[in-house]
Enzyme design. Structure first.
Site, mmCIF file in Angstrom:
data_model
loop_
_atom_site.group_PDB
_atom_site.id
_atom_site.type_symbol
_atom_site.label_atom_id
_atom_site.label_comp_id
_atom_site.label_asym_id
_atom_site.label_seq_id
_atom_site.Cartn_x
_atom_site.Cartn_y
_atom_site.Cartn_z
ATOM 1 N N GLU A 144 34.944 66.813 67.453
ATOM 2 C CA GLU A 144 34.561 67.960 68.274
ATOM 3 C C GLU A 144 34.202 67.524 69.693
ATOM 4 O OE1 GLU A 144 32.783 68.795 64.117
ATOM 5 O OE2 GLU A 144 33.433 67.072 65.320
ATOM 6 N N TRP A 161 56.523 35.224 41.813
ATOM 7 C CA TRP A 161 56.226 36.619 42.178
ATOM 8 C C TRP A 161 56.901 37.549 41.196
ATOM 9 C CZ3 TRP A 161 52.636 37.151 45.793
ATOM 10 C CH2 TRP A 161 52.457 36.112 46.714
ATOM 11 N N ALA A 206 53.565 35.447 33.222
ATOM 12 C CA ALA A 206 54.355 34.859 32.136
ATOM 13 C C ALA A 206 53.443 34.106 31.176
ATOM 14 C CB ALA A 206 55.415 33.930 32.708
ATOM 15 N N LEU A 237 38.192 41.550 34.913
ATOM 16 C CA LEU A 237 37.447 42.424 35.808
ATOM 17 C C LEU A 237 38.034 43.827 35.800
ATOM 18 C CD1 LEU A 237 35.121 42.451 37.873
ATOM 19 C CD2 LEU A 237 36.825 41.989 39.655
ATOM 20 N N ALA A 238 39.362 43.917 35.822
ATOM 21 C CA ALA A 238 40.010 45.229 35.802
ATOM 22 C C ALA A 238 39.657 45.993 34.533
ATOM 23 C CB ALA A 238 41.523 45.062 35.910
#
Length: 322
Positions: A46, A166, A159, A260-261
């Site tokens: 604003e 990756w 794996a 943790l997940a």
């Protein structure tokens, strides 16, 4: 109001404050000034719009104001926008969403008490979508948590030998780094940190750093001995979020470690999942993206809603939320 939302979207997605846009028009509908909030310590939308009107030489007495969030009514790093609008002599204010921040709300009442016509909550859904993490933080007192997953088609994050770089392609990794640059903090567990020593930085494809770098957080009781990371010595997800909230962290990206997940999912403290799905198979020997959730049958499954889906190279990016 559409223009106000366009302006709001230009603001940073990170930081303690919401993204807000404002447009001021005259009785004939001509735009007199416009502005957006660009982060903590900068003028609110604003005030930015009022300043823009002054630069244009436009008087705003009797004007109409369109803003994506209720004008604030408190002194923070800047003064109250409600007072600035009254002093400018505007006639009417329309805002998309009532401010969920208990410290800042009340602007509507202040304006009405001083003779300004006010119309509120004209588009709350769009305003909430624009500031989903911030609004969650304001209403719950804890940061919004996005869990990032990168997995094979059969739901494996690594794996059998533990290798995970990756699973997804370069385009997905670049996309994930851009996402890092939009959050306040990135979080991994001590196991992931000690095993991989992740940088937890937001980097462009050429290796250069984004201007904004989130706070790097490691959770767990094992020592990490690195002052460049905030070490939260607990296994309690709620305690982790309380500590981050005390630092005005609104949005945290949970990246590292199935342990943790899983703890955050089981605690019901994950608000969004960003999943990068690679067209690859790792088989039963691969490591699962999540551990046990206490689910015994399909009718106990934790159900989410798909918000967004995009193909990135050969991978698929899926955003889901509650």
């Amino acid at each position: 109001m559409d223009r106000a939302f366009q302006l709001a979207a230009r603001g940073p997605k990170f930081g303690p404050n919401p993204r807000v846009g404002c447009v001021i028009t005259g009785p004939d509908g001509i735009v007199l000034g416009e502005g957006s909030h660009q982060g903590a310590g900068t003028p609110h939308a604003e005030v930015a719009a009022l300043e823009d009107a002054r630069r244009r030489g436009a008087g705003v007495a009797g004007a109409t104001v369109y803003v994506t969030l209720e004008p604030c009514n408190h002194h923070g790093r800047t003064g109250p926008c409600s007072r600035a609008l009254v002093e400018a002599g505007v006639r009417k204010v329309l805002y998309a969403l009532t401010d969920p921040n208990p410290a800042a709300t009340g602007g509507s009442a202040y304006l009405k008490a001083r003779g300004v016509e006010v119309e509120g909550d004209v588009d709350p859904g769009r305003a909430l979508a624009l500031n989903r993490a911030w609004a969650h933080s304001m209403t719950t007192g804890r940061p919004y948590v996005t869990l990032k997953l990168a997995a094979s088609l059969d739901g494996r994050s690594a794996a059998a030998d533990g290798s995970s770089q990756w699973i997804t392609g370069a385009a997905s990794r670049s996309h994930a780094h851009a996402k890092r640059a939009e959050v306040d903090a990135i979080m991994v567990g001590t196991g992931t940190f000690l095993a991989d020593r992740p940088k937890l930085s937001a980097r462009r494809p050429d290796g250069s750093l984004y201007e904004h770098q989130p706070l790097r957080v490691v959770v767990g009781e094992r020592a990490i001995n690195d002052p460049d990371y905030l070490h939260v010595r607990t296994h309690d997800p709620a305690q982790v979020l309380r500590q981050l909230a005390s630092r005005e962290i609104r949005h945290v990206l949970l990246e590292g470690g199935p342990g943790l997940a899983t703890a955050f999912v089981r605690a019901g403290l994950v608000n969004q999942i960003d999943c990068y799905l690679a067209p690859a198979l790792l088989g039963a020997g691969g490591l699962a993206s999540l551990g046990l959730l206490g689910i015994e049958s399909v009718d106990q499954a934790l159900r989410w809603r798909t918000r967004y889906l995009e193909r990135i190279g050969d991978d698929v990016f899926i955003e889901v939320g509650r």
